[in-house]
Design a protein around this motif. Structure first.
Motif, PDB file in Angstrom:
ATOM      1  N   ILE B 243       0.764  -0.769  -0.355  1.00  0.00           N
ATOM      2  CA  ILE B 243       0.131   0.354  -0.353  1.00  0.00           C
ATOM      3  C   ILE B 243       1.036   1.266  -0.232  1.00  0.00           C
ATOM      4  O   ILE B 243       0.481   2.480  -0.837  1.00  0.00           O
ATOM      5  CB  ILE B 243      -0.514   0.353   1.145  1.00  0.00           C
ATOM      6  CG1 ILE B 243      -1.958  -0.696   1.252  1.00  0.00           C
ATOM      7  CG2 ILE B 243      -1.193   1.096   1.585  1.00  0.00           C
ATOM      8  CD1 ILE B 243      -2.949  -1.335   2.046  1.00  0.00           C
ATOM      9  N   ALA B 244       2.237   1.365   1.211  1.00  0.00           N
ATOM     10  CA  ALA B 244       2.505   2.663   1.575  1.00  0.00           C
ATOM     11  C   ALA B 244       3.697   2.468   0.295  1.00  0.00           C
ATOM     12  O   ALA B 244       4.488   3.227   0.530  1.00  0.00           O
ATOM     13  CB  ALA B 244       3.048   2.688   2.525  1.00  0.00           C
ATOM     14  N   ASN B 247       9.467   2.955   0.826  1.00  0.00           N
ATOM     15  CA  ASN B 247      10.064   3.619   1.507  1.00  0.00           C
ATOM     16  C   ASN B 247       8.426   4.710   1.906  1.00  0.00           C
ATOM     17  O   ASN B 247       8.875   6.542   1.484  1.00  0.00           O
ATOM     18  CB  ASN B 247      11.242   4.221   0.459  1.00  0.00           C
ATOM     19  CG  ASN B 247      11.748   5.434   1.136  1.00  0.00           C
ATOM     20  OD1 ASN B 247      11.760   5.446   2.275  1.00  0.00           O
ATOM     21  ND2 ASN B 247      13.402   5.222   0.780  1.00  0.00           N
ATOM     22  N   TYR B 249       7.516   7.338   5.289  1.00  0.00           N
ATOM     23  CA  TYR B 249       8.344   7.344   6.354  1.00  0.00           C
ATOM     24  C   TYR B 249       6.987   7.374   7.391  1.00  0.00           C
ATOM     25  O   TYR B 249       6.793   6.667   8.606  1.00  0.00           O
ATOM     26  CB  TYR B 249       8.988   8.803   6.166  1.00  0.00           C
ATOM     27  CG  TYR B 249       8.577   9.201   7.385  1.00  0.00           C
ATOM     28  CD1 TYR B 249       8.490  10.199   8.682  1.00  0.00           C
ATOM     29  CD2 TYR B 249      10.041   8.661   8.600  1.00  0.00           C
ATOM     30  CE1 TYR B 249       8.089  10.225   9.852  1.00  0.00           C
ATOM     31  CE2 TYR B 249      10.662   9.147   9.791  1.00  0.00           C
ATOM     32  CZ  TYR B 249       9.061  10.073  10.940  1.00  0.00           C
ATOM     33  OH  TYR B 249      10.134  10.642  11.930  1.00  0.00           O
ATOM     34  N   PRO B 264      17.727  -0.762   0.388  1.00  0.00           N
ATOM     35  CA  PRO B 264      18.561   0.124  -0.070  1.00  0.00           C
ATOM     36  C   PRO B 264      20.020   0.917   1.171  1.00  0.00           C
ATOM     37  O   PRO B 264      21.064   0.894   0.665  1.00  0.00           O
ATOM     38  CB  PRO B 264      17.789   1.299  -0.032  1.00  0.00           C
ATOM     39  CG  PRO B 264      16.484   0.919   0.278  1.00  0.00           C
ATOM     40  CD  PRO B 264      16.457  -0.946   0.260  1.00  0.00           C
TER      41      PRO B 264
ATOM     42  N   ASP C 175       1.701   8.398   0.237  1.00  0.00           N
ATOM     43  CA  ASP C 175       3.402   7.596  -0.468  1.00  0.00           C
ATOM     44  C   ASP C 175       3.542   6.469  -1.879  1.00  0.00           C
ATOM     45  O   ASP C 175       4.888   6.940  -1.925  1.00  0.00           O
ATOM     46  CB  ASP C 175       4.466   7.443   1.111  1.00  0.00           C
ATOM     47  CG  ASP C 175       4.827   8.177   1.917  1.00  0.00           C
ATOM     48  OD1 ASP C 175       4.765   7.781   3.121  1.00  0.00           O
ATOM     49  OD2 ASP C 175       4.682   9.245   1.193  1.00  0.00           O
ATOM     50  N   GLY C 176       2.405   5.566  -1.545  1.00  0.00           N
ATOM     51  CA  GLY C 176       2.884   4.334  -2.727  1.00  0.00           C
ATOM     52  C   GLY C 176       2.061   5.049  -3.765  1.00  0.00           C
ATOM     53  O   GLY C 176       2.243   4.239  -4.837  1.00  0.00           O
ATOM     54  N   GLU C 307      21.830   4.712  -3.565  1.00  0.00           N
ATOM     55  CA  GLU C 307      20.844   4.038  -3.318  1.00  0.00           C
ATOM     56  C   GLU C 307      20.475   4.453  -1.705  1.00  0.00           C
ATOM     57  O   GLU C 307      19.604   4.876  -1.505  1.00  0.00           O
ATOM     58  CB  GLU C 307      21.246   2.742  -3.445  1.00  0.00           C
ATOM     59  CG  GLU C 307      19.869   2.076  -4.098  1.00  0.00           C
ATOM     60  CD  GLU C 307      20.069   1.033  -4.343  1.00  0.00           C
ATOM     61  OE1 GLU C 307      20.721   0.478  -4.857  1.00  0.00           O
ATOM     62  OE2 GLU C 307      18.434   0.313  -3.268  1.00  0.00           O
ATOM     63  N   ALA C 308      21.475   4.520  -0.851  1.00  0.00           N
ATOM     64  CA  ALA C 308      21.338   4.348   0.737  1.00  0.00           C
ATOM     65  C   ALA C 308      21.530   5.857   0.732  1.00  0.00           C
ATOM     66  O   ALA C 308      20.340   6.434   1.701  1.00  0.00           O
ATOM     67  CB  ALA C 308      22.901   4.001   1.451  1.00  0.00           C
ATOM     68  N   LEU C 310      19.686   8.019  -1.757  1.00  0.00           N
ATOM     69  CA  LEU C 310      18.169   8.305  -2.039  1.00  0.00           C
ATOM     70  C   LEU C 310      17.315   8.005  -1.193  1.00  0.00           C
ATOM     71  O   LEU C 310      16.503   8.896  -1.123  1.00  0.00           O
ATOM     72  CB  LEU C 310      18.287   7.223  -3.642  1.00  0.00           C
ATOM     73  CG  LEU C 310      16.788   7.906  -3.867  1.00  0.00           C
ATOM     74  CD1 LEU C 310      16.380   8.949  -4.493  1.00  0.00           C
ATOM     75  CD2 LEU C 310      16.875   6.996  -5.492  1.00  0.00           C
ATOM     76  N   SER C 311      17.545   6.606  -0.660  1.00  0.00           N
ATOM     77  CA  SER C 311      16.879   6.512   0.518  1.00  0.00           C
ATOM     78  C   SER C 311      16.313   7.135   1.410  1.00  0.00           C
ATOM     79  O   SER C 311      15.281   7.632   2.079  1.00  0.00           O
ATOM     80  CB  SER C 311      16.989   4.803   1.340  1.00  0.00           C
ATOM     81  OG  SER C 311      16.747   4.814   2.511  1.00  0.00           O
ATOM     82  N   ASP C 312      17.324   8.019   1.688  1.00  0.00           N
ATOM     83  CA  ASP C 312      17.264   8.530   3.231  1.00  0.00           C
ATOM     84  C   ASP C 312      16.700  10.338   2.666  1.00  0.00           C
ATOM     85  O   ASP C 312      16.002  10.995   3.347  1.00  0.00           O
ATOM     86  CB  ASP C 312      19.051   9.682   3.617  1.00  0.00           C
ATOM     87  CG  ASP C 312      19.409   7.818   4.758  1.00  0.00           C
ATOM     88  OD1 ASP C 312      20.037   7.645   5.007  1.00  0.00           O
ATOM     89  OD2 ASP C 312      18.540   6.881   4.915  1.00  0.00           O
ATOM     90  N   THR C 314      14.432  10.024   0.819  1.00  0.00           N
ATOM     91  CA  THR C 314      12.842   9.706   0.104  1.00  0.00           C
ATOM     92  C   THR C 314      11.977   9.493   1.722  1.00  0.00           C
ATOM     93  O   THR C 314      11.352  10.178   1.342  1.00  0.00           O
ATOM     94  CB  THR C 314      13.131   8.931  -0.103  1.00  0.00           C
ATOM     95  OG1 THR C 314      14.027   8.299  -1.859  1.00  0.00           O
ATOM     96  CG2 THR C 314      11.689   8.420  -0.732  1.00  0.00           C
ATOM     97  N   THR C 315      12.862   9.360   2.551  1.00  0.00           N
ATOM     98  CA  THR C 315      12.969   9.654   3.744  1.00  0.00           C
ATOM     99  C   THR C 315      12.048  11.271   4.116  1.00  0.00           C
ATOM    100  O   THR C 315      10.871  11.689   5.122  1.00  0.00           O
ATOM    101  CB  THR C 315      13.170   9.365   4.917  1.00  0.00           C
ATOM    102  OG1 THR C 315      13.695   7.518   4.659  1.00  0.00           O
ATOM    103  CG2 THR C 315      12.888   8.455   6.240  1.00  0.00           C
ATOM    104  N   SER C 318       9.271  12.537   2.245  1.00  0.00           N
ATOM    105  CA  SER C 318       7.963  11.905   2.732  1.00  0.00           C
ATOM    106  C   SER C 318       7.445  12.518   3.882  1.00  0.00           C
ATOM    107  O   SER C 318       6.443  12.134   4.389  1.00  0.00           O
ATOM    108  CB  SER C 318       8.217  10.645   2.714  1.00  0.00           C
ATOM    109  OG  SER C 318       7.338   9.779   3.408  1.00  0.00           O
ATOM    110  N   LYS C 319       8.619  12.430   4.558  1.00  0.00           N
ATOM    111  CA  LYS C 319       8.452  12.913   6.290  1.00  0.00           C
ATOM    112  C   LYS C 319       7.800  14.132   5.995  1.00  0.00           C
ATOM    113  O   LYS C 319       6.808  14.450   7.077  1.00  0.00           O
ATOM    114  CB  LYS C 319       9.419  12.998   7.452  1.00  0.00           C
ATOM    115  CG  LYS C 319       9.618  13.735   8.807  1.00  0.00           C
ATOM    116  CD  LYS C 319      10.840  12.929   9.509  1.00  0.00           C
ATOM    117  CE  LYS C 319      11.463  13.673  10.191  1.00  0.00           C
ATOM    118  NZ  LYS C 319      12.628  13.274  11.264  1.00  0.00           N
ATOM    119  N   GLY C 322       4.663  15.075   5.218  1.00  0.00           N
ATOM    120  CA  GLY C 322       3.122  15.444   6.075  1.00  0.00           C
ATOM    121  C   GLY C 322       3.644  16.456   7.852  1.00  0.00           C
ATOM    122  O   GLY C 322       2.423  17.045   7.390  1.00  0.00           O
TER     123      GLY C 322
END
Lengths: 297, 301, 342
Positions: B243-244, B247, B249, B264, C175-176, C307-308, C310-312, C314-315, C318-319, C322
């Protein structure tokens, strides 16, 4: 040696217990409320299924967010056809996986259940409790070393082979529980004693006395394990590739593609769920019957 | 020696399972804990990535991101368990006395259980879209607008508030309430009619029959349903992943965080630490339950 | 994109691989020595004569090239609905972000409540990167990924604030979410603008949208800059059929191969010697830009960062979606950079 017929009343699944004072013709407020709630529940539960079915038969060009809840304006089987083509290979693999893993773990579960309920040894209870703990662990806790451990298997084991091993082993606890509970309530100890008096050893007892009456236990165990193996994604994600993995993995790839075709994807969801849906529709009553005979307490 | 001959075969029959479970469960858990204690530095900058030993756990447990994930897990678990128990019991109550077309009702309510979390997630992702209002709404929000109930719209799990994760429990409740229903139904049907009849003859109302005769006998069923559903919540990964996305948060829980740590971020040590803590949380609930059932069965014997 | 556990890698032939560049180390394939350099293939294909130097530089890790680029996509493109723009009286392409947001105000006052459409987390990262590119310029942007990159500079803070303002004009996404629904909003007239890579062209085509019903332009402030991401093929170590793998690499790197590949995929060739004649209108303009613009690497698609990292990022994004707290966004981005850069 003789096998005594187990004399258990077969619980009728659709009996009625109508409290006295209600004639058959009368419809009580309680009954109306009951049916209303049931129908409402069913409608709510079917909402996602409705979306899946309706979208999967729509012509791809007519799919848009504005008409998402509407019935199809233009029907098309293209979604189903293309989804089936995409998923057929992995469906075959899933089928092998689910059937073999369910069969193996049920068999092991039956043997274990028999021993833990009727042919116990010192420390059996502790061992059994330790088995049960294995049922509850989050599989993430073993995933990293599991991946490494299964790395060096012969090539024939890739993909589904690894998953069969994994689902069989991790299915042992729940299957043992199912059978132990079942045998504990369904098989009177006297039968075992009688067989022993007749000179039967453990294996003989198991084959001649226990197995013939094990059907309800097998039904529950097989259904549960089949579903669990068919629907698993976590193990598939970590241990296989989309090209040699089960249908859940293939479906995830299908749904995550760059230019999603929702008719195809939703048809894919339905196709991937069909075997387990059929199992529950056809065998659901036996599943509950099996649960009722004490398979899961 | 005769003793051994009596129970020896039993032990032998179970021994393959003992070995398999021993290796695949306990052996691998041990290996995972060992991995979680490792120390790692970046080979280019010499920055310490994983300090090693119990400090790895300190590092994880003091990370605000992990706190957020744990909080989400708590909210998810509470709502999920409460929801499935409520609906499972409700449906079992509605069905247990027997109704026309019971088979149909039962089959439909059990149906979601057959669908995999991944498959369900594909459609629930759309259903739980957070956009609201006539211009943007899709999914359930759109349905509520069409049905003339705009007040029911919600940002679901994308809501920035602290309880957003409760919405993620909705698909899970949808899927597993049928299972709880089946457990309770089997429980009800396992209690013989005579008890009810006897109580009715004594003049008890239906409600009192439930409260004083039936429910107490169902408490073992309820307890095992509670534990099974509760631990499923801890493990939940497929649904949230589906669903999400991989990645998110907002919807992060320890299980999804572990995936990120492993892939990742290429940090298997932190992932192993995360997994061990998750195992501990589950164990804290499950072990007392197992001990309790073990003891009560000993008592029965 | 799924990520294979490293040790399963060698069983496969050449596989599609997001471009590893000098600043990145995609999933550690190079450091784990799971792929081998293919500089010889590049040379056989024509080397710098056919691949832009800029691109080859970005492909080089420790003086070796590890992949053959097959196709290029552009990430800093705005797709717009001409009808919505006409109705709002907007005739010119805005020069910068502020002018763009002024246009969005106008569109909003005409009744389109979400002038900008956005999708899930990665599309948000893509939007942010174009805002960074617009605010910092090509050189400032590229400097962010070096060891001295300063993510806490005034410019980055400004970019974060502008990103925040842009989100005010956007729809509510989760997010998804994937990207097509956001592009669909532009097609349906529910939004005026969508920032998306040029694979969006396929979406317009599949919905049979007339060519004059939509327009495209580089994100305001990034004209003359090509924010690229590339798909490329690598050669795994210990491949079972090395000759076959190399053949494939030669094919996909050849002019004919790239022509066929890109016509099918909707992207543009990485080679500069492929004739644009057979390509549709958008690709022609993109090929022109690619040959002449400054090239920078995309964050959201793993070209600029590992990637690592990019993952951070993206987090953090995403944070932010909100919380809408720009200060935290900037500090999270800075923390990610100090963890992964250099």
């Amino acid at each position: 040696m003789s096998t005594t017929e187990l004399d258990r009343p077969d619980p009728d699944l659709t009996r009625r217990t109508t409290p006295p004072g209600r004639g058959r013709g009368q419809v009580s407020a309680g009954a109306v409320l009951r049916y209303a709630l049931l129908v409402l529940s069913v409608v709510i539960v079917l909402v996602p299924i409705y979306v899946l079915v309706v979208t999967s038969i729509k012509d791809a060009a007519t799919i848009s967010t504005a008409t998402a809840w509407d019935l199809p304006s233009k029907l098309s089987a293209a979604g189903w056809v293309s989804a089936f083509e995409r998923l057929a290979p992995s469906m075959g693999r899933s089928l092998i996986l689910a059937v073999v893993a369910a069969a193996l773990s049920s068999m092991l579960g039956a043997m274990n259940g028999f021993v833990f309920s009727k042919w116990r040894f010192p420390g059996a209870d502790i061992i059994f409790t330790m088995f049960l703990f294995g049922m509850f662990i989050p599989y993430q806790a073993v995933m990293i070393p599991l991946q490494a451990m299964l790395l060096n298997l012969p090539p024939g084991f890739d993909g589904i082979g690894k998953l069969i091993i994994v689902h069989t082993v991790y299915g042992i606890p729940i299957c043992s529980l199912i059978f132990r509970n079942y045998y504990a309530t369904a098989v009177p100890t006297e039968i075992i004693e009688a067989a022993k008096v007749d000179g039967a050893g453990m294996i003989r007892t198991f084959i001649s006395v226990i197995l013939p009456v094990s059907l309800p236990g097998f039904v529950v165990a097989l259904i549960w394990q089949f579903t669990s193996a068919w629907n698993d994604f976590l193990f598939a994600l970590f241990l296989t590739q989309p090209t040699n993995g089960p249908v859940t993995y293939a479906l995830q790839e299908l749904a995550g593609g760059q230019n999603p075709n929702y008719a195809q994807i939703f048809a894919g969801v339905l196709i991937a769920s069909l075997p387990t849906l059929v199992v529950y529709l056809v065998l659901g009553r036996w599943f509950i019957r099996g649960l009722m005979s004490g398979s899961v307490k | 020696m005769r003793q051994l001959k009596r129970w020896g075969p039993g032990l032998l029959l179970v021994s393959p399972s003992i070995i398999l479970v021993g290796v695949f469960v306990y052996g691998l858990i041990g290996r995972n804990i060992w991995t979680s204690l490792g120390r790692r530095t970046d080979y280019v900058t010499d920055r310490v990535l994983n300090p090693g030993g119990y400090l790895n756990y300190v590092q994880l447990l003091s990370d605000p991101r992990y706190h957020h994930a744990l909080w989400n897990l708590l909210v998810l678990t509470v709502v999920f368990v409460a929801g499935t128990m409520f609906f499972g019991l409700l449906w079992a109550l509605l069905l247990e006395k027997g109704v026309t077309a019971e088979g149909v009702f039962r089959s439909i309510l059990l149906l979601p259980m057959a669908v995999s979390f991944i498959a369900a997630g594909v459609v629930w992702r759309w259903l739980l879209s957070p956009a609201q209002g006539a211009d943007q709404a899709i999914g359930l929000n759109q349905l509520f607008l069409k049905l003339g109930m705009p007040g029911l719209q919600s940002a679901w799990w994308s809501d920035p508030g602290p309880f957003a994760m409760a919405a993620m429990a909705v698909p899970a409740i949808w899927q597993l309430s049928g299972y709880v229903m089946a457990l309770f139904l089997a429980g009800f049907r396992g209690i013989s009619d005579d008890q009810r009849e006897a109580a009715r003859v004594d003049g008890a109302t239906e409600w009192r029959i439930y409260r004083h005769i039936l429910f107490p006998q169902l408490s073992p069923v309820a307890l095992s349903a509670l534990i099974i559903v509760g631990h499923m919540s801890m493990k939940m990964f497929d649904l949230i992943y589906s669903i999400a996305g991989s990645n998110s948060y907002t919807a992060e829980v320890p299980a999804t965080l572990m995936w990120i740590q492993l892939f990742p971020q290429s940090d298997p040590i932190a992932a192993a630490t995360n997994a061990t803590v998750l195992l501990t949380i589950v164990a804290l609930v499950v072990i007392p339950y197992l001990v309790h059932t073990h003891r009560s069965e000993r008592g029965d014997r | 994109m799924q990520h294979l556990p490293g040790f399963q890698y060698a069983e496969w032939g050449p596989r599609l691989h997001r471009l590893p560049t000098a600043a990145t180390e995609d999933a550690g394939y190079i450091s784990k020595q799971q792929i081998v350099p293919v500089g010889d293939v590049i040379e056989d294909l024509g080397g710098t004569g056919v691949f832009p130097q800029n691109l080859l530089d970005l492909l080089t890790v420790k003086d070796a090239i590890y992949s053959v680029p097959s196709n290029i996509h552009r990430a800093n493109v705005v797709w717009a609905n001409t009808q919505v723009l006409d109705d709002a009286g907007i005739t010119a392409v805005p020069a910068d972000l502020d002018a763009w947001m002024a246009d969005m105000e106008t569109i909003k006052s005409k009744g389109v409540s979400t002038p900008l459409s956005i999708g899930g987390a990665w599309t948000q990262v893509q939007l942010l990167e174009t805002v960074l590119l617009s605010t910092l310029g090509a050189d400032g942007y590229t400097a962010l990924f070096t060891a001295d990159g300063d993510w806490e500079s005034a410019e980055v803070t400004t970019a974060a604030e502008k990103y925040d303002q842009l989100l005010d004009y956007a729809n509510t996404a989760s997010d998804g979410d994937d990207w097509p629904p956001a592009t669909d909003m532009v097609i349906d007239g529910k939004a005026a603008y969508n920032v998306m890579g040029d694979w969006a062209v396929a979406q317009f085509a599949s919905k049979d949208v007339a060519e004059d019903a939509y327009s495209y332009f580089p994100v305001p402030g990034t004209d003359g800059v090509f924010d690229f991401l590339a798909d490329s093929f690598t050669l795994p170590k210990g491949a079972k059929n090395p000759a076959g793998c190399k053949d494939w690499l030669m094919t996909v790197g050849s002019a004919e191969g790239q022509l066929a590949f890109n016509l099918a995929k909707g992207s543009i060739p990485a080679r500069t010697d492929v004739a644009p004649d057979e390509f549709p209108a958008y690709q022609k303009s993109a090929m022109d830009s690619f040959a002449n613009d400054t090239i920078v690497a995309s964050i959201a698609h793993g070209a600029a960062v590992s990637e690592a990292w990019l993952s951070d990022i993206t987090t953090a994004v995403s944070k932010f979606y909100g919380s809408r707290d720009t200060e935290t966004l900037v500090s999270d981005l800075a923390a990610a950079a100090s963890k992964h850069a250099g």
